[in-house]
Design a protein around this motif. Structure first.
Motif, PDB file in Angstrom:
ATOM      1  N   ALA A 248       4.236  -8.382   8.270  1.00  0.00           N
ATOM      2  CA  ALA A 248       4.014  -7.204   9.121  1.00  0.00           C
ATOM      3  C   ALA A 248       2.608  -6.652   8.900  1.00  0.00           C
ATOM      4  CB  ALA A 248       5.051  -6.130   8.814  1.00  0.00           C
ATOM      5  N   PRO A 249       1.805  -6.505   9.953  1.00  0.00           N
ATOM      6  CA  PRO A 249       0.472  -5.908   9.796  1.00  0.00           C
ATOM      7  C   PRO A 249       0.510  -4.393   9.640  1.00  0.00           C
ATOM      8  CG  PRO A 249       0.847  -6.464  12.092  1.00  0.00           C
ATOM      9  CD  PRO A 249       2.029  -6.987  11.325  1.00  0.00           C
ATOM     10  N   GLY A 250       1.678  -3.789   9.847  1.00  0.00           N
ATOM     11  CA  GLY A 250       1.786  -2.338   9.711  1.00  0.00           C
ATOM     12  C   GLY A 250       2.268  -1.681  10.983  1.00  0.00           C
ATOM     13  N   VAL A 573     -10.214  -2.068   1.788  1.00  0.00           N
ATOM     14  CA  VAL A 573      -9.806  -2.774   3.000  1.00  0.00           C
ATOM     15  C   VAL A 573      -8.567  -3.608   2.687  1.00  0.00           C
ATOM     16  CG1 VAL A 573     -10.482  -4.410   4.793  1.00  0.00           C
ATOM     17  CG2 VAL A 573     -12.194  -2.882   3.793  1.00  0.00           C
ATOM     18  N   GLU A 574      -7.476  -3.308   3.371  1.00  0.00           N
ATOM     19  CA  GLU A 574      -6.243  -4.068   3.206  1.00  0.00           C
ATOM     20  C   GLU A 574      -6.044  -4.960   4.426  1.00  0.00           C
ATOM     21  OE1 GLU A 574      -1.484  -3.165   3.398  1.00  0.00           O
ATOM     22  OE2 GLU A 574      -2.747  -1.734   2.296  1.00  0.00           O
ATOM     23  N   ILE A 575      -6.179  -6.272   4.244  1.00  0.00           N
ATOM     24  CA  ILE A 575      -5.925  -7.216   5.325  1.00  0.00           C
ATOM     25  C   ILE A 575      -4.419  -7.306   5.518  1.00  0.00           C
ATOM     26  CG2 ILE A 575      -6.345  -9.539   6.187  1.00  0.00           C
ATOM     27  CD1 ILE A 575      -8.914  -8.067   5.598  1.00  0.00           C
ATOM     28  N   THR A 576      -3.940  -7.100   6.730  1.00  0.00           N
ATOM     29  CA  THR A 576      -2.492  -7.027   6.968  1.00  0.00           C
ATOM     30  C   THR A 576      -1.942  -8.290   7.616  1.00  0.00           C
ATOM     31  OG1 THR A 576      -2.880  -5.886   9.064  1.00  0.00           O
ATOM     32  CG2 THR A 576      -2.535  -4.513   7.126  1.00  0.00           C
ATOM     33  N   GLU A 577      -2.603  -9.410   7.401  1.00  0.00           N
ATOM     34  CA  GLU A 577      -2.079 -10.680   7.879  1.00  0.00           C
ATOM     35  C   GLU A 577      -2.499 -11.773   6.917  1.00  0.00           C
ATOM     36  OE1 GLU A 577      -4.971 -12.394  11.179  1.00  0.00           O
ATOM     37  OE2 GLU A 577      -4.349 -10.363  11.714  1.00  0.00           O
ATOM     38  N   GLY A 578      -1.922 -12.953   7.063  1.00  0.00           N
ATOM     39  CA  GLY A 578      -2.249 -14.064   6.181  1.00  0.00           C
ATOM     40  C   GLY A 578      -1.834 -13.784   4.749  1.00  0.00           C
ATOM     41  N   ARG A 579      -2.750 -14.016   3.796  1.00  0.00           N
ATOM     42  CA  ARG A 579      -2.443 -13.789   2.377  1.00  0.00           C
ATOM     43  C   ARG A 579      -2.520 -12.315   2.004  1.00  0.00           C
ATOM     44  NH1 ARG A 579      -5.763 -17.596  -1.406  1.00  0.00           N
ATOM     45  NH2 ARG A 579      -7.385 -16.150  -0.722  1.00  0.00           N
ATOM     46  N   ARG A 580      -2.959 -11.464   2.928  1.00  0.00           N
ATOM     47  CA  ARG A 580      -2.968 -10.013   2.792  1.00  0.00           C
ATOM     48  C   ARG A 580      -3.744  -9.534   1.555  1.00  0.00           C
ATOM     49  NH1 ARG A 580       1.267  -8.316   6.191  1.00  0.00           N
ATOM     50  NH2 ARG A 580       1.452  -6.293   5.169  1.00  0.00           N
ATOM     51  N   PRO A 581      -4.987  -9.965   1.403  1.00  0.00           N
ATOM     52  CA  PRO A 581      -5.771  -9.488   0.253  1.00  0.00           C
ATOM     53  C   PRO A 581      -6.154  -8.019   0.416  1.00  0.00           C
ATOM     54  CG  PRO A 581      -7.154 -10.785   1.709  1.00  0.00           C
ATOM     55  CD  PRO A 581      -5.750 -10.902   2.243  1.00  0.00           C
ATOM     56  N   VAL A 582      -6.387  -7.351  -0.693  1.00  0.00           N
ATOM     57  CA  VAL A 582      -6.882  -5.973  -0.709  1.00  0.00           C
ATOM     58  C   VAL A 582      -8.261  -6.003  -1.359  1.00  0.00           C
ATOM     59  CG1 VAL A 582      -6.505  -3.619  -1.512  1.00  0.00           C
ATOM     60  CG2 VAL A 582      -4.549  -5.040  -0.841  1.00  0.00           C
ATOM     61  N   LEU A 583      -9.270  -5.477  -0.655  1.00  0.00           N
ATOM     62  CA  LEU A 583     -10.654  -5.648  -1.062  1.00  0.00           C
ATOM     63  C   LEU A 583     -11.366  -4.306  -1.160  1.00  0.00           C
ATOM     64  CD1 LEU A 583     -11.323  -8.383   1.630  1.00  0.00           C
ATOM     65  CD2 LEU A 583     -10.757  -8.855  -0.764  1.00  0.00           C
ATOM     66  N   GLU A 584     -12.377  -4.243  -1.996  1.00  0.00           N
ATOM     67  CA  GLU A 584     -13.300  -3.105  -2.047  1.00  0.00           C
ATOM     68  C   GLU A 584     -14.627  -3.593  -1.485  1.00  0.00           C
ATOM     69  OE1 GLU A 584     -13.143   0.069  -3.085  1.00  0.00           O
ATOM     70  OE2 GLU A 584     -11.011   0.063  -3.618  1.00  0.00           O
ATOM     71  N   LEU A 585     -15.040  -3.045  -0.344  1.00  0.00           N
ATOM     72  CA  LEU A 585     -16.232  -3.551   0.327  1.00  0.00           C
ATOM     73  C   LEU A 585     -17.211  -2.416   0.626  1.00  0.00           C
ATOM     74  CD1 LEU A 585     -14.532  -5.987   2.890  1.00  0.00           C
ATOM     75  CD2 LEU A 585     -15.674  -6.583   0.748  1.00  0.00           C
ATOM     76  N   PRO A 586     -18.506  -2.710   0.604  1.00  0.00           N
ATOM     77  CA  PRO A 586     -19.508  -1.672   0.897  1.00  0.00           C
ATOM     78  C   PRO A 586     -19.694  -1.492   2.402  1.00  0.00           C
ATOM     79  CG  PRO A 586     -20.609  -3.715   0.340  1.00  0.00           C
ATOM     80  CD  PRO A 586     -19.137  -3.984   0.168  1.00  0.00           C
ATOM     81  N   VAL A 587     -19.979  -0.251   2.790  1.00  0.00           N
ATOM     82  CA  VAL A 587     -20.351   0.050   4.169  1.00  0.00           C
ATOM     83  C   VAL A 587     -21.865  -0.082   4.260  1.00  0.00           C
ATOM     84  CG1 VAL A 587     -20.381   1.782   6.002  1.00  0.00           C
ATOM     85  CG2 VAL A 587     -18.396   1.599   4.484  1.00  0.00           C
ATOM     86  N   ALA A 588     -22.311  -1.145   4.926  1.00  0.00           N
ATOM     87  CA  ALA A 588     -23.749  -1.415   4.997  1.00  0.00           C
ATOM     88  C   ALA A 588     -24.434  -0.586   6.071  1.00  0.00           C
ATOM     89  CB  ALA A 588     -23.983  -2.898   5.254  1.00  0.00           C
TER      90      ALA A 588
END
Length: 794
Positions: A248-250, A573-588
Motif C-alpha cells: 500500500a502506498p498510503g 522521504v518514505e518510498i511507498t512502493e517496491g522495497r519501501r526504503p526510508v531515506l534522509e535526503l537534502p533539498v538542493a
C-alpha cells in the motif's frame, strides 16, 4: 399618467417630477447598484448552488471519504476494513488503466476501468445511471461508460467499444451511460483540464475486470465512507497499518482526490470574488447617491424653505429625499436581481460543461436575496442619510435665501487666479476644483476604483497566459507522454524511442512518496529525470530549467512551504512502493511552479536508492508531425502502455477553457467596471452642469464661445480622470496581487504579472467613457436656454 399623479400626495408628485428630470443620473446610479447586486448574486448564488449540489450528490450517491490503493490484497481483508472504528461503509475494488481504440480517431484515448460488485449496487461511490443498466454478473464483455466520453464519441446502448487492458484486447458492449461522484471533474492523470474525447472511465463487473488484470480473489483499492463527524486521520492510520504488507502506498482523503480538489478550488474562487467585488460597487453607489442628493438639496433650498413654511415637518422633508434614494435603490435592485439570475444561469450552463453533476441549476436561497436587499439598503441609505438630514436641518428663513457666492479669497483659488501662464477658462476650472475638494476627491476615487477593477479583472488574462507559456512552452515541451502499466527496464524505453515518428525521447521514473519534515507530512509523486532534461523539467521563476543536482531533491515552492523547508534542509522521504526504503535526503533547490506540485530527483540517483536497476515509468516524446498517425497506431497496440497524453491537445483544451469560462467571467466583470466609470463620470458632469448652469449662461452672454464654455465644464472631469488613471493603476495592481495570493491553490499558482497593455486597455476604457459622457452632457449645454436659466436665478 396624469390621473396617477393626482392620486399622489404633493410631495410624491414633486418626487416623481424630480426623478423624471434626473432620469439619466438616476439610471446611471441604478446601474452601478445593479452591478454590485449582480456580482453578489452571481458569486453567492453560484457558490450556494455548487456547494449544495455537491453536498446532495455526494450524500445521495455515497461519495467516499478515503481511498486506499494497494498492489494486491486478498478479498478477505474487506471484513477487517469494515470493522475499523469510524467506518460506516467500505468497498474493495479493482482499478486498472486502459487504452481505447476508437474507430475513425487516430489519437489513442486513455482511461481507467473500475470494478463493480457482482449482483448489487456498490456501498460506496454509487453510479448515477443516465441510461441503460449495470453489467450483469457473469457477463464478461459488458461495461458502463461515463457519460462525457460516450457523448464525445456518440456511443449508444448496444455499441461495441475496443479497449486494451493490461496488454489484453477486450471487446466491450456498452450497457449503460453513467455519472460518478468521484469523476465530477473527469481528468486524466497529469493533465490540467478535462478532455472527454481522449479520456474516459468504464465500469465492469468484478469478475470480468479481475480476470483481465489478474486480480481474481484480490483487490487493488479500498474505498471507505466514514461515520458522520468522524475524523479521517485515525482511520487512515489503521488502513495503512492493515494494508502495509500488501504494497500500500498510503491511504488519502478527499483533500487529495483530484476531482473534488478541482471542485473545492472553484468554490473557493467564487467565495473570494464575492467578498471583494460587490463592496466596491456599493461603496461607489453610496457616494453617487450622496452627491446627487446633496446637489438636489443645494438647488432646492428655496423649495425646502417653502415646504417648511407650509407646515411640513423635518421628518417629512427627510422622508421625501430618502424616498428619492430608495426608488433609485429599488430600480437598481430590480435590474441587478434580474441580471444576476440570468447571468447566474448562464454561468451554471458553463459549469456543466466541466463539472458533471446529475443536475446543476442556479438557485440562490432566500438568505442570499435578503442579504442583497440588506446591503443595497445599507449602501443607498448610507449615501442618502447625510444629505437628507442636511435638508431637514435647514431653517425656513435661511433656506429661502440664495446661498452666498463662493469666496475664493480665503482659499488657494485666489492664488490660482494670478497664474498668468493659464488662460481664463483654465483658471476657472482650477478654482472649481479647489472650491469643492470633497466632491473632486470622491469623483477621483470613483474613477480610480473603476480603473482598479478593470486592471484587477484583466490581470487574470495575463496570469493565465503566463501559466500556459510556463507549463507548455517551457516546462513541458514534449509532444507525447507515454506511461507504462508498471515500471519496466530501460529496454522498454528504447523500444518506445524506436517507434515510427519519434524524433527525440527522454525517460522518466515516477514513485509515490511521503515527505516528512518535523510534524509536517505530505504525499507526492517523485519524478526521476535525466540530467540535462530538455523536454519535461521544472522551471524556476526566471523561466529557466532547474538542473537536478546529484543526490539532492528539487521541490516545488508550494510543497516546500507546506513542509516548512528551504534549500539546504534535509527531509525524510518514505518510498511507498517496491522495497519501501526510508531515506534522509537534502533539498538542493526550491522552485516556483505555476501548475501542480512535485519533487524531482536525478533518474540514476533515484534508481540507485530504490535498488531496482535501470527502471523507468514512461517516456516523453517529440514526434514527427508527418508520421504521428503511425506512432499513435503503434502505441494503441503496445501491450505495456497504460496511458498516452498529447500536449498539443492539452494546451488547446486549456486555452478553450480560458476562453469559454474564464473569458466570459473576465469580460463580464470588465463590463461591470465600465458601469462604475459611467455612473461616476456621467453624474459628475451632469451635477457640474446643473449647479453652474447660471454661470455658464452668463459666460455665454458675456461672449464666451460654446467651445470655451464646454472646455470649462468638461475640463474639470478631464483633469480628475487623468489624475485617477495612475491611482487606479496602482489600486488595480494591489487588487491583482491580492487575487494572486487569495486564489492560488495546490492545483495552480497565479503569477503576479501585469502587462503594460492591460494598463493601457483599462486607461482606454476610462478615457472613452469620459469622452462619451462628456459628449452627452455637452449636447445639453449646447441647447441651454440662456434666458430661462438666467431668469430662474431671479
Amino acid at each position: 399618467m396624469t390621473w396617477l399623479l393626482r392620486l399622489l400626495s404633493p410631495l410624491d408628485r414633486k418626487l416623481a417630477r424630480d426623478l423624471w428630470a434626473m432620469k439619466g443620473q438616476a439610471l446611471a446610479i441604478a446601474c452601478v447598484i445593479a452591478g454590485g447586486v449582480s456580482v453578489f448574486l452571481i458569486s453567492a448564488g453560484m457558490l450556494d448552488s455548487l456547494t449544495e449540489t455537491r453536498r446532495a450528490y455526494y450524500e445521495r450517491y455515497r461519495f467516499a471519504d478515503i481511498w486506499a490503493p494497494v498492489v494486491r490484497a486478498p478479498d478477505a481483508l474487506a471484513a477487517d476494513i469494515r470493522r475499523i472504528e469510524g467506518v460506516q461503509a467500505a468497498e474493495t475494488r479493482i482499478r486498472a488503466p486502459l487504452l481505447f481504440d476508437i474507430p475513425g480517431m487516430s489519437e489513442p484515448a486513455s482511461g481507467e476501468a473500475i470494478s463493480l460488485p457482482d449482483g448489487r449496487e456498490p456501498l460506496v461511490n454509487q453510479l448515477y445511471l443516465m441510461e441503460g443498466r449495470l453489467p450483469r454478473p457473469g457477463q464478461r464483455g459488458e461495461a458502463v461508460v461515463i457519460d462525457s466520453f460516450a457523448a464525445a464519441h456518440g456511443l449508444e446502448i448496444g455499441d461495441t467499444l475496443s479497449a486494451t487492458i493490461r496488454g489484453g484486447r477486450s471487446e466491450l458492449t456498452v450497457v449503460g451511460r453513467a455519472l460518478s461522484p468521484e469523476h465530477v471533474y473527469t481528468i486524466a492523470p497529469g493533465q490540467i483540464v478535462p478532455d472527454p474525447r481522449l479520456y474516459g472511465v468504464i465500469w465492469m463487473s468484478r469478475d470480468a475486470l479481475g480476470e483481465a488484470v489478474d486480480q481474481d480473489g484480490a483487490f487493488n483499492e479500498a474505498i471507505v465512507r466514514l461515520m458522520p463527524g468522524q475524523d479521517a486521520a485515525p482511520v487512515i492510520d489503521r488502513l495503512d497499518r492493515l494494508l502495509d504488507p500488501y504494497g500500500a502506498p498510503g491511504a488519502y482523503g478527499r483533500d487529495d482526490q483530484i476531482s473534488d480538489a478541482f471542485v473545492s478550488s472553484e468554490i473557493e474562487q467564487l467565495s473570494t470574488m464575492g467578498r471583494i467585488l460587490p463592496p466596491i460597487f456599493l461603496a461607489v453607489a453610496a457616494f453617487l447617491v450622496n452627491v446627487v442628493l446633496s446637489r438636489l438639496v443645494a438647488t432646492e433650498r428655496a423649495e425646502i424653505g417653502l415646504m417648511k413654511a407650509f407646515g411640513y415637518r423635518d421628518r417629512d422633508v427627510m422622508a421625501h429625499y430618502l424616498k428619492f434614494a430608495g426608488l433609485i435603490g429599488v430600480l437598481g435592485l430590480a435590474i441587478g436581481g434580474g441580471a444576476g439570475v440570468w447571468l447566474g444561469r448562464l454561468m451554471a450552463g458553463l459549469y456543466t460543461d466541466y463539472y458533471h453533476f446529475p443536475f446543476l441549476v442556479f438557485t440562490a436561497n432566500p438568505r442570499v436575496y435578503l442579504l442583497a436587499l440588506a446591503i443595497t439598503v445599507a449602501a443607498v441609505g448610507g449615501g442618502a442619510i447625510l444629505a437628507a438630514r442636511r435638508a431637514a436641518a435647514l431653517h425656513p428663513a435661511v433656506a429661502m435665501q440664495p446661498p452666498p457666492p463662493p469666496d475664493y479669497s480665503r482659499t488657494a483659488g485666489m492664488g490660482l487666479t494670478r497664474l498668468t501662464l493659464l488662460d481664463q477658462p483654465s483658471r476657472m476650472i482650477l478654482r472649481r476644483l479647489v472650491q469643492w475638494p470633497g466632491r473632486a476627491g470622491f469623483t477621483l476615487a470613483g474613477v480610480a476604483m473603476s480603473g482598479a477593477l478593470l486592471v484587477g479583472t484583466l490581470y487574470f488574462t495575463d496570469a493565465m497566459e503566463a501559466m500556459v507559456s510556463s507549463y507548455f512552452d517551457q516546462s513541458n515541451r514534449q509532444d507525447v507522454t507515454v506511461s507504462f502499466v508498471e515500471p519496466r527496464q530501460r529496454s522498454a524505453f528504447h523500444e518506445v524511442a524506436r517507434l515510427p515518428g519519434v524524433l527525440a525521447a527522454e525517460p522518466f521514473r515516477s514513485v509515490a512518496v511521503r515527505l516528512y519534515h518535523g510534524p509536517a507530512e505530505e504525499r507526492a509523486a517523485m519524478m526521476g529525470v535525466t540530467r540535462g532534461a530538455a523536454l519535461s523539467r521544472m522551471i524556476g521563476a526566471d523561466g529557466r530549467g532547474v538542473e537536478t543536482p546529484p543526490g539532492g531533491l528539487v521541490l516545488s515552492g508550494d510543497l516546500a512551504a507546506t513542509l516548512g523547508v528551504e534549500a539546504g534542509d534535509r527531509i525524510r522521504v518514505e518510498i511507498t512502493e517496491g522495497r519501501r526504503p526510508v531515506l534522509e535526503l537534502p533539498v538542493a533547490a526550491v522552485v516556483t511552479t505555476l501548475i501542480g506540485s512535485g519533487v524531482q530527483m536525478e533518474l540514476g540517483d533515484l534508481n540507485a536508492l530504490l535498488g531496482e536497476g535501470e527502471v523507468v515509468s514512461g517516456a516523453h516524446l517529440v514526434a514527427d508531425g508527418d508520421a504521428v498517425d503511425r506512432l499513435y497506431t503503434a502505441l494503441k497496440s503496445a501491450p505495456g502502455v497504460a496511458g498516452v497524453s498529447l500536449q498539443s491537445v492539452a494546451e488547446r483544451n486549456f486555452r478553450a477553457l480560458m476562453d469559454e469560462s474564464m473569458g466570459v467571467a473576465i469580460w463580464l466583470y470588465t463590463g461591470f467596471a465600465g458601469l462604475i466609470a459611467i455612473g461616476v463620470i456621467y453624474n459628475s458632469v451632469r451635477i457640474s452642469l446643473s449647479e453652474s448652469a447660471h454661470e455658464f449662461a452668463t459666460l455665454r452672454v458675456l461672449g464666451f464661445t460654446r467651445a470655451e464654455v464646454s472646455y470649462i465644464l468638461l475640463g474639470e472631469i478631464g483633469i480628475l480622470t487623468l489624475i485617477a488613471l495612475p491611482a487606479g493603476g496602482l489600486l488595480g495592481t494591489g487588487l491583482a496581487w491580492y487575487f494572486a495570493e487569495a486564489m492560488s491553490s495546490d492545483l495552480f499558482r497565479l503569477p503576479f504579472i501585469i502587462h503594460p497593455a492591460t494598463y493601457g486597455f483599462a486607461a482606454a476604457v476610462i478615457l472613452v467613457t469620459t469622452a462619451l459622457s462628456g459628449l452627452i452632457v455637452r449636447a445639453r449645454l449646447d441647447h441651454l436656454d440662456l434666458v430661462a436659466v438666467l431668469k430662474a436665478r431671479e
